[in-house]
Scaffold this motif. Structure first.
Motif, PDB file in Angstrom:
ATOM      1  N   ALA A 131       0.555  -0.845   0.218  1.00 37.85           N
ATOM      2  CA  ALA A 131       0.096  -0.211  -0.102  1.00 37.85           C
ATOM      3  C   ALA A 131       0.826   1.466   0.010  1.00 37.85           C
ATOM      4  N   PHE A 132       1.814   1.297   0.872  1.00 36.59           N
ATOM      5  CA  PHE A 132       3.074   2.528   0.699  1.00 36.59           C
ATOM      6  C   PHE A 132       3.650   2.528  -0.495  1.00 36.59           C
ATOM      7  N   VAL A 133       3.860   1.467  -1.575  1.00 33.55           N
ATOM      8  CA  VAL A 133       4.059   1.428  -2.768  1.00 33.55           C
ATOM      9  C   VAL A 133       3.117   2.049  -3.816  1.00 33.55           C
ATOM     10  N   ARG A 134       1.903   1.478  -3.083  1.00 28.45           N
ATOM     11  CA  ARG A 134       1.017   2.565  -4.240  1.00 28.45           C
ATOM     12  C   ARG A 134       0.895   4.788  -3.994  1.00 28.45           C
ATOM     13  N   HIS A 135       0.788   4.336  -3.073  1.00 26.25           N
ATOM     14  CA  HIS A 135       0.832   5.969  -2.111  1.00 26.25           C
ATOM     15  C   HIS A 135       2.122   6.734  -2.123  1.00 26.25           C
ATOM     16  N   PRO A 136       2.947   6.682  -2.143  1.00 27.39           N
ATOM     17  CA  PRO A 136       4.384   6.993  -1.381  1.00 27.39           C
ATOM     18  C   PRO A 136       4.544   8.450  -0.916  1.00 27.39           C
ATOM     19  N   TRP A 137       3.826   8.731  -1.073  1.00 29.60           N
ATOM     20  CA  TRP A 137       3.313  10.018   0.249  1.00 29.60           C
ATOM     21  C   TRP A 137       3.525   9.390   1.381  1.00 29.60           C
ATOM     22  N   ALA A 138       2.368   8.383   1.742  1.00 20.87           N
ATOM     23  CA  ALA A 138       1.816   7.982   3.211  1.00 20.87           C
ATOM     24  C   ALA A 138       2.781   7.174   4.070  1.00 20.87           C
ATOM     25  N   ALA A 139       3.702   7.006   3.425  1.00 16.01           N
ATOM     26  CA  ALA A 139       4.862   6.567   4.536  1.00 16.01           C
ATOM     27  C   ALA A 139       4.988   7.268   5.680  1.00 16.01           C
ATOM     28  N   GLY A 140       5.343   8.310   4.527  1.00 17.64           N
ATOM     29  CA  GLY A 140       6.706   9.266   5.439  1.00 17.64           C
ATOM     30  C   GLY A 140       5.110  10.337   6.099  1.00 17.64           C
ATOM     31  N   ALA A 141       4.462  10.116   6.305  1.00 16.66           N
ATOM     32  CA  ALA A 141       3.041  10.475   7.318  1.00 16.66           C
ATOM     33  C   ALA A 141       2.198   9.634   7.604  1.00 16.66           C
ATOM     34  N   TRP A 142       2.977   8.247   8.125  1.00 17.17           N
ATOM     35  CA  TRP A 142       2.150   7.566   8.752  1.00 17.17           C
ATOM     36  C   TRP A 142       2.200   7.544  10.605  1.00 17.17           C
ATOM     37  N   LEU A 143       3.189   8.505  10.633  1.00 15.99           N
ATOM     38  CA  LEU A 143       3.076   8.519  12.275  1.00 15.99           C
ATOM     39  C   LEU A 143       3.021   9.896  12.792  1.00 15.99           C
ATOM     40  N   GLU A 144       2.961  10.341  11.889  1.00 19.44           N
ATOM     41  CA  GLU A 144       2.660  12.511  12.024  1.00 19.44           C
ATOM     42  C   GLU A 144       0.942  12.477  12.040  1.00 19.44           C
ATOM     43  N   HIS A 145       0.593  11.623  11.548  1.00 18.03           N
ATOM     44  CA  HIS A 145      -0.955  12.083  12.221  1.00 18.03           C
ATOM     45  C   HIS A 145      -1.541  10.711  13.390  1.00 18.03           C
ATOM     46  N   VAL A 146      -2.657  11.632  13.791  1.00 13.23           N
ATOM     47  CA  VAL A 146      -3.122  10.275  14.971  1.00 13.23           C
ATOM     48  C   VAL A 146      -3.762   9.454  13.550  1.00 13.23           C
ATOM     49  N   PRO A 147      -3.839   8.075  14.212  1.00 17.10           N
ATOM     50  CA  PRO A 147      -4.920   6.948  13.473  1.00 17.10           C
ATOM     51  C   PRO A 147      -6.513   7.490  12.940  1.00 17.10           C
ATOM     52  N   GLY A 148      -7.112   7.253  12.203  1.00 20.49           N
ATOM     53  CA  GLY A 148      -8.370   7.555  11.781  1.00 20.49           C
ATOM     54  C   GLY A 148      -9.067   5.847  12.102  1.00 20.49           C
ATOM     55  N   PRO A 149     -10.146   5.840  11.447  1.00 24.08           N
ATOM     56  CA  PRO A 149     -11.045   4.308  12.203  1.00 24.08           C
ATOM     57  C   PRO A 149      -9.904   2.922  11.381  1.00 24.08           C
ATOM     58  N   ALA A 150      -9.817   3.176  10.576  1.00 23.17           N
ATOM     59  CA  ALA A 150      -9.067   2.059   9.656  1.00 23.17           C
ATOM     60  C   ALA A 150      -7.368   1.714  10.054  1.00 23.17           C
ATOM     61  N   ARG A 151      -6.865   2.918  10.885  1.00 21.67           N
ATOM     62  CA  ARG A 151      -5.941   2.463  11.080  1.00 21.67           C
ATOM     63  C   ARG A 151      -5.933   1.950  12.806  1.00 21.67           C
ATOM     64  N   SER A 152      -6.237   2.772  13.442  1.00 25.37           N
ATOM     65  CA  SER A 152      -6.689   1.847  14.132  1.00 25.37           C
ATOM     66  C   SER A 152      -6.984   0.444  14.534  1.00 25.37           C
ATOM     67  N   ARG A 153      -7.797   0.399  13.385  1.00 21.28           N
ATOM     68  CA  ARG A 153      -8.407  -1.165  13.624  1.00 21.28           C
ATOM     69  C   ARG A 153      -7.203  -1.752  12.991  1.00 21.28           C
ATOM     70  N   GLN A 154      -6.516  -1.122  11.874  1.00 20.67           N
ATOM     71  CA  GLN A 154      -5.305  -2.324  11.871  1.00 20.67           C
ATOM     72  C   GLN A 154      -4.602  -2.510  13.474  1.00 20.67           C
ATOM     73  N   MET A 155      -4.057  -1.633  13.624  1.00 15.95           N
ATOM     74  CA  MET A 155      -3.373  -1.497  15.409  1.00 15.95           C
ATOM     75  C   MET A 155      -4.070  -2.367  15.991  1.00 15.95           C
ATOM     76  N   GLU A 156      -5.169  -2.820  16.076  1.00 16.33           N
ATOM     77  CA  GLU A 156      -5.912  -3.959  17.125  1.00 16.33           C
ATOM     78  C   GLU A 156      -5.704  -4.908  16.308  1.00 16.33           C
ATOM     79  N   VAL A 157      -5.711  -5.082  14.788  1.00 19.42           N
ATOM     80  CA  VAL A 157      -6.161  -6.649  14.662  1.00 19.42           C
ATOM     81  C   VAL A 157      -4.395  -7.330  14.549  1.00 19.42           C
ATOM     82  N   LEU A 158      -3.901  -6.193  14.693  1.00 20.28           N
ATOM     83  CA  LEU A 158      -2.489  -7.198  14.796  1.00 20.28           C
ATOM     84  C   LEU A 158      -1.517  -7.288  16.160  1.00 20.28           C
ATOM     85  N   LEU A 159      -2.233  -6.567  17.101  1.00 24.75           N
ATOM     86  CA  LEU A 159      -1.503  -5.788  18.449  1.00 24.75           C
ATOM     87  C   LEU A 159      -2.471  -7.223  19.368  1.00 24.75           C
TER      88      LEU A 159
END
Length: 180
Positions: free
Chosen positions: A55-83
């Motif tokens: 996904a980051f390769v498809r959206h090269p701008w996203a990796a650099g911004a990933w940790l600079e923004h508070v996670p929304g619902p989809a990112r929070s869900r991904q975190m929960e799934v991994l944890l």
């Protein structure tokens, strides 16, 4: 203009640029599908990590911004799934915690390096490498010179999945050693 909207009308829908980027990041996270419910936990984490990098390769701008923004619902869900997958992996809780961070750090770090190198692809990459190599003394830096030539000649492959597997193997080995 074709839609009859002006640039500032975007802010009728979002408060500011940060919120917009956060929503865009969440859309990227929504592209990363949850693993199959019956998958072995660490194998499922591996699949999510590979899908995240893709996904980051498809959206090269996203990796650099990933940790600079508070996670929304989809990112929070991904975190929960991994944890949850790490919690279900059978690893000691502290190793599961460190494993979660090691995998995320690897995905982000590797992808940022990969994207950074891709920005100088083609002739620019070769020109940059030639400039770098020209500044190196072959007697002092023979291994570095050889390494750069390996990359330029395409004799290396992606180490992303190799390092990912080393992380999992290391976690499992450490856990087994602790259990005796």
């Amino acid at each position: 203009a074709r839609l009859g909207a002006e640039a500032m009308s975007l802010y009728n829908h979002v408060a500011n640029k940060d919120e917009l980027i956060g929503l865009m990041l969440d859309a990227v996270a929504a592209e990363i599908h949850d693993p199959q419910p019956d998958a072995e936990p660490l194998a499922a984490v591996r699949r999510v990590a590979v899908a995240t990098r893709e996904a980051f390769v498809r959206h090269p701008w996203a990796a650099g911004a990933w940790l600079e923004h508070v996670p929304g619902p989809a990112r929070s869900r991904q975190m929960e799934v991994l944890l949850q997958l790490f919690a279900e992996s059978g690893l000691a809780p502290d190793l599961a915690h460190h494993g979660y961070h090691a995998v995320n750090n690897h995905v982000l770090g590797y992808t940022l390096q990969e994207i950074g190198m891709a920005l100088g692809s083609g002739d620019d990459l070769e020109a940059g490498a030639s400039e770098f190599l020209a500044g190196l003394d072959a007697d002092r830096f023979p291994h570095t010179i050889h390494h750069v030539h390996e990359h330029l000649e395409g004799r290396t492959s992606s180490s992303f999945e190799l390092v990912l597997d080393l992380i999992f193997d290391g976690l499992v080995r450490l856990d087994a050693a602790r259990r005796g």
